[in-house]
Design a protein around this motif. Sequence first.
Motif, PDB file in Angstrom:
ATOM      1  N   GLU A  50       0.816  -1.209   0.000  1.00  0.00           N
ATOM      2  CA  GLU A  50       0.000   0.000   0.000  1.00  0.00           C
ATOM      3  C   GLU A  50       0.858   1.270   0.000  1.00  0.00           C
ATOM      4  OE1 GLU A  50       1.046  -1.154   4.057  1.00  0.00           O
ATOM      5  OE2 GLU A  50       0.108  -2.246   2.388  1.00  0.00           O
ATOM      6  N   GLU A  51       2.152   1.144   0.318  1.00  0.00           N
ATOM      7  CA  GLU A  51       3.069   2.286   0.336  1.00  0.00           C
ATOM      8  C   GLU A  51       4.001   2.310  -0.883  1.00  0.00           C
ATOM      9  OE1 GLU A  51       4.369   2.911   4.817  1.00  0.00           O
ATOM     10  OE2 GLU A  51       4.421   0.790   4.280  1.00  0.00           O
ATOM     11  N   ALA A  52       3.750   1.443  -1.856  1.00  0.00           N
ATOM     12  CA  ALA A  52       4.712   1.220  -2.928  1.00  0.00           C
ATOM     13  C   ALA A  52       4.412   1.968  -4.225  1.00  0.00           C
ATOM     14  CB  ALA A  52       4.824  -0.280  -3.219  1.00  0.00           C
ATOM     15  N   LEU A  53       3.551   2.975  -4.174  1.00  0.00           N
ATOM     16  CA  LEU A  53       3.228   3.702  -5.402  1.00  0.00           C
ATOM     17  C   LEU A  53       4.424   4.500  -5.926  1.00  0.00           C
ATOM     18  CD1 LEU A  53       1.354   4.676  -7.606  1.00  0.00           C
ATOM     19  CD2 LEU A  53       0.402   6.353  -5.993  1.00  0.00           C
ATOM     20  N   ASN A  54       5.140   5.178  -5.040  1.00  0.00           N
ATOM     21  CA  ASN A  54       6.290   5.957  -5.491  1.00  0.00           C
ATOM     22  C   ASN A  54       7.347   5.058  -6.135  1.00  0.00           C
ATOM     23  OD1 ASN A  54       7.853   8.483  -5.603  1.00  0.00           O
ATOM     24  ND2 ASN A  54       9.211   7.437  -4.180  1.00  0.00           N
ATOM     25  N   GLY A  55       7.625   3.926  -5.504  1.00  0.00           N
ATOM     26  CA  GLY A  55       8.576   2.980  -6.081  1.00  0.00           C
ATOM     27  C   GLY A  55       8.095   2.424  -7.403  1.00  0.00           C
ATOM     28  N   THR A  56       6.778   2.180  -7.485  1.00  0.00           N
ATOM     29  CA  THR A  56       6.198   1.701  -8.741  1.00  0.00           C
ATOM     30  C   THR A  56       6.422   2.701  -9.863  1.00  0.00           C
ATOM     31  OG1 THR A  56       4.491   0.388  -7.621  1.00  0.00           O
ATOM     32  CG2 THR A  56       4.029   1.068  -9.867  1.00  0.00           C
ATOM     33  N   SER A  57       6.152   3.972  -9.604  1.00  0.00           N
ATOM     34  CA  SER A  57       6.345   5.006 -10.632  1.00  0.00           C
ATOM     35  C   SER A  57       7.804   5.100 -11.057  1.00  0.00           C
ATOM     36  CB  SER A  57       5.857   6.362 -10.114  1.00  0.00           C
ATOM     37  OG  SER A  57       4.457   6.341  -9.906  1.00  0.00           O
ATOM     38  N   SER A  58       8.715   4.922 -10.100  1.00  0.00           N
ATOM     39  CA  SER A  58      10.138   4.953 -10.434  1.00  0.00           C
ATOM     40  C   SER A  58      10.495   3.841 -11.410  1.00  0.00           C
ATOM     41  CB  SER A  58      10.980   4.821  -9.155  1.00  0.00           C
ATOM     42  OG  SER A  58      10.749   5.896  -8.285  1.00  0.00           O
ATOM     43  N   LEU A  59      10.014   2.631 -11.138  1.00  0.00           N
ATOM     44  CA  LEU A  59      10.336   1.510 -12.028  1.00  0.00           C
ATOM     45  C   LEU A  59       9.581   1.604 -13.347  1.00  0.00           C
ATOM     46  CD1 LEU A  59      10.758  -1.595  -9.704  1.00  0.00           C
ATOM     47  CD2 LEU A  59      12.369   0.226 -10.289  1.00  0.00           C
ATOM     48  N   HIS A  60       8.382   2.177 -13.322  1.00  0.00           N
ATOM     49  CA  HIS A  60       7.675   2.413 -14.584  1.00  0.00           C
ATOM     50  C   HIS A  60       8.485   3.340 -15.495  1.00  0.00           C
ATOM     51  CE1 HIS A  60       3.373   1.344 -13.019  1.00  0.00           C
ATOM     52  NE2 HIS A  60       4.051   0.295 -13.414  1.00  0.00           N
ATOM     53  N   THR A  61       9.086   4.336 -14.919  1.00  0.00           N
ATOM     54  CA  THR A  61       9.913   5.259 -15.708  1.00  0.00           C
ATOM     55  C   THR A  61      11.085   4.530 -16.347  1.00  0.00           C
ATOM     56  OG1 THR A  61       9.278   7.102 -14.275  1.00  0.00           O
ATOM     57  CG2 THR A  61      11.245   7.398 -15.621  1.00  0.00           C
ATOM     58  N   VAL A  62      11.734   3.666 -15.578  1.00  0.00           N
ATOM     59  CA  VAL A  62      12.841   2.867 -16.122  1.00  0.00           C
ATOM     60  C   VAL A  62      12.348   2.001 -17.276  1.00  0.00           C
ATOM     61  CG1 VAL A  62      14.508   1.035 -15.623  1.00  0.00           C
ATOM     62  CG2 VAL A  62      14.114   2.850 -13.945  1.00  0.00           C
ATOM     63  N   ALA A  63      11.210   1.338 -17.069  1.00  0.00           N
ATOM     64  CA  ALA A  63      10.666   0.454 -18.112  1.00  0.00           C
ATOM     65  C   ALA A  63      10.335   1.233 -19.379  1.00  0.00           C
ATOM     66  CB  ALA A  63       9.422  -0.266 -17.588  1.00  0.00           C
ATOM     67  N   LEU A  64       9.782   2.424 -19.222  1.00  0.00           N
ATOM     68  CA  LEU A  64       9.437   3.244 -20.388  1.00  0.00           C
ATOM     69  C   LEU A  64      10.685   3.711 -21.121  1.00  0.00           C
ATOM     70  CD1 LEU A  64       6.553   5.312 -18.777  1.00  0.00           C
ATOM     71  CD2 LEU A  64       6.299   3.638 -20.629  1.00  0.00           C
ATOM     72  N   LEU A  65      11.725   4.051 -20.384  1.00  0.00           N
ATOM     73  CA  LEU A  65      12.984   4.454 -21.016  1.00  0.00           C
ATOM     74  C   LEU A  65      13.598   3.296 -21.796  1.00  0.00           C
ATOM     75  CD1 LEU A  65      14.506   6.643 -18.159  1.00  0.00           C
ATOM     76  CD2 LEU A  65      13.728   7.454 -20.405  1.00  0.00           C
ATOM     77  N   LYS A  66      13.260   2.077 -21.385  1.00  0.00           N
ATOM     78  CA  LYS A  66      13.736   0.883 -22.085  1.00  0.00           C
ATOM     79  C   LYS A  66      12.699   0.373 -23.091  1.00  0.00           C
ATOM     80  CE  LYS A  66      16.949  -0.495 -18.439  1.00  0.00           C
ATOM     81  NZ  LYS A  66      18.168  -0.716 -19.256  1.00  0.00           N
ATOM     82  N   LYS A  67      11.736   1.236 -23.415  1.00  0.00           N
ATOM     83  CA  LYS A  67      10.772   1.030 -24.500  1.00  0.00           C
ATOM     84  C   LYS A  67       9.740  -0.060 -24.238  1.00  0.00           C
ATOM     85  CE  LYS A  67      12.958   4.256 -26.723  1.00  0.00           C
ATOM     86  NZ  LYS A  67      12.407   5.631 -26.717  1.00  0.00           N
TER      87      LYS A  67
END
Length: 274
Positions: free
Chosen positions: A233-250
Amino acid sequence: MTINCQGQLIDLSSPKIMGILNLTPDSFYDGGKYKDEASILQQVEKMLGDGASFIDVGAYSSRPGASYIDEETELQRILPVTELLIKKFPEIILSIDTFRSGIARKCIEAGASIVNDISAGNLDTAMMQAVAELQVPYIMMHMKGTPENMQDLAQYDDVVKDLLFYFSEKIAHARELGINDLIIDPGFGFGKTLEHNYEILSKLELFHILELPLLVGVSRKSMIYKLLEIGPEEALNGTSSLHTVALLKKAAILRVHDVKEAVECVRLVDALGL
């Protein structure tokens, strides 16, 4: 790069968001939250309004150690909701999260558009043939074993090479059967250690050798909250961080609990023009 969803061509050259709708009582984050029509419709309306291109409906919990349920129970959970959502949101593009060909057939016949299979046909050998006959996009995920035992099987010679070999065989089989639209999901958290998950993410660009769209599902998973020593329930910020990495890797599709925040990640990365 497009996929055909019930005659609607979806361009995946710009990343899309897949919102998660869990109908299970025991999912790791939102289990039991959406168990009546009002809560289901409210959540789906919110996800669509926030910018989800797809809604992924699942009725079988695949968290590590999840309990087995029979096919009839899964069908009783998922088919009425599929029919409800198609009726209330006629333009919706529904993805059906199931490893059972019988469930996939009934939900596609009811108007769903995509099959999302955590086992890529390993848990039901009839699945790929069913998808070929239905002629719908097929998301193939990597998982060892079953949700009940997958974490006991988290051993690899080289996790990325092993996954690439796995997918190359699956793709060849799917193509032989005549499946046109394939999407690859590395299966973060499915039969992988914390270290495996981060190695896969760090080398995600290598999966483009398969020349297929990549779906990334890391939303609020233990690879985030265990590392940060918090709860899901506290992992939204971490999720957004990894989403950014995934998007940068297409990555082409992000499968998420929090659509609004994921859409913001897409917009911000897109603004970089990379």
